[in-house]
Design a protein around this motif. Structure first.
Motif, PDB file in Angstrom:
ATOM      1  N   VAL A 181       0.828  -1.056   0.163  1.00  0.00           N
ATOM      2  CA  VAL A 181      -0.059  -0.080  -0.268  1.00  0.00           C
ATOM      3  C   VAL A 181       0.841   1.355   0.118  1.00  0.00           C
ATOM      4  N   GLN A 182       0.255   2.217  -0.631  1.00  0.00           N
ATOM      5  CA  GLN A 182       1.391   3.702  -0.515  1.00  0.00           C
ATOM      6  C   GLN A 182       1.096   4.312   0.705  1.00  0.00           C
ATOM      7  N   ALA A 183       1.982   4.990   1.235  1.00  0.00           N
ATOM      8  CA  ALA A 183       1.888   5.727   2.334  1.00  0.00           C
ATOM      9  C   ALA A 183       0.752   6.418   2.587  1.00  0.00           C
ATOM     10  N   GLY A 184      -0.133   6.505   3.732  1.00  0.00           N
ATOM     11  CA  GLY A 184      -1.380   7.370   3.855  1.00  0.00           C
ATOM     12  C   GLY A 184      -2.453   6.244   3.564  1.00  0.00           C
ATOM     13  N   GLU A 225       7.514   3.416   7.569  1.00  0.00           N
ATOM     14  CA  GLU A 225       8.083   2.828   8.606  1.00  0.00           C
ATOM     15  C   GLU A 225       7.069   1.659   9.549  1.00  0.00           C
ATOM     16  N   ASP A 226       5.992   1.411   8.993  1.00  0.00           N
ATOM     17  CA  ASP A 226       4.898   0.491   9.376  1.00  0.00           C
ATOM     18  C   ASP A 226       5.386  -0.836   8.591  1.00  0.00           C
ATOM     19  N   THR A 227       6.157  -0.695   7.567  1.00  0.00           N
ATOM     20  CA  THR A 227       6.783  -1.981   6.788  1.00  0.00           C
ATOM     21  C   THR A 227       7.264  -3.152   7.726  1.00  0.00           C
ATOM     22  N   ALA A 228       6.732  -4.160   7.857  1.00  0.00           N
ATOM     23  CA  ALA A 228       7.197  -5.412   8.416  1.00  0.00           C
ATOM     24  C   ALA A 228       6.333  -6.489   8.328  1.00  0.00           C
ATOM     25  N   VAL A 229       6.846  -7.637   8.792  1.00  0.00           N
ATOM     26  CA  VAL A 229       5.770  -8.981   8.929  1.00  0.00           C
ATOM     27  C   VAL A 229       5.332  -8.630  10.155  1.00  0.00           C
ATOM     28  N   VAL A 285       3.454  -6.716   5.371  1.00  0.00           N
ATOM     29  CA  VAL A 285       2.854  -5.330   5.149  1.00  0.00           C
ATOM     30  C   VAL A 285       3.780  -4.432   4.454  1.00  0.00           C
ATOM     31  N   THR A 286       3.612  -3.916   3.503  1.00  0.00           N
ATOM     32  CA  THR A 286       4.699  -3.271   2.900  1.00  0.00           C
ATOM     33  C   THR A 286       4.139  -1.792   2.423  1.00  0.00           C
ATOM     34  N   VAL A 287       4.782  -0.579   3.040  1.00  0.00           N
ATOM     35  CA  VAL A 287       4.184   0.660   2.682  1.00  0.00           C
ATOM     36  C   VAL A 287       5.179   1.399   1.971  1.00  0.00           C
ATOM     37  N   SER A 288       4.736   1.801   0.739  1.00  0.00           N
ATOM     38  CA  SER A 288       5.897   2.653  -0.011  1.00  0.00           C
ATOM     39  C   SER A 288       5.620   4.018   0.061  1.00  0.00           C
ATOM     40  N   SER A 289       6.615   4.552  -0.102  1.00  0.00           N
ATOM     41  CA  SER A 289       6.643   6.220   0.107  1.00  0.00           C
ATOM     42  C   SER A 289       6.268   6.921  -1.148  1.00  0.00           C
TER      43      SER A 289
END
Length: 124
Positions: A11-14, A87-91, A120-124
């Motif tokens: 998901v994108q940031a936000g 920074e929420d990117t993690a397993v 969960v992967t958050v792209s900037s």
């Protein structure tokens, strides 16, 4: 006892995601916790909730953005994640411990049962 975590993704940031943890095999009350681990970092307790009712816990890093909820009829605990940051990117893992309580702690050592992780992967 088995735990099945799902709902991760890119998901994108936000943006937002909702994780689900389905628990099976419990014959008593329990607490569900959500934890996360990013590459090269220690496991972090994110949130927890007693399924018997009571107060949820949130780590400072997610307060105001994440909401944990419980659906006893479905034996499922959800983690609604809004305004996601890179920074929420993690397993993310869900875990459980049998307990009849109105409060909980997100200390990993307290939990007896662990599900598989969901990325969960958050792209900037």
């Amino acid at each position: 006892v088995q735990l099945q975590a799902s709902g991760g993704g890119l998901v994108q940031a936000g943006g937002s995601l909702r994780l689900a943890c389905v628990a099976s095999g419990f014959t008593f009350e329990y607490v569900i916790g959500w934890f996360r681990q990013a590459p090269g970092k220690e496991r972090e307790g994110v949130s927890c909730i007693p399924t018997s009712g009571g107060s949820a816990y949130y780590a400072d890093s997610v307060k105001g953005r994440f909401t944990i909820s419980n659906n006893n009829a479905k034996n499922t605990v959800y983690l609604e994640m809004n305004n996601l940051k890179p920074e929420d990117t993690a397993v993310y893992y869900c875990a459980a411990v049998g307990a009849l309580t109105t409060f909980c702690s997100a200390e990993a050592g307290l939990y007896d049962y662990w599900g598989q992780g969901t990325q969960v992967t958050v792209s900037s």
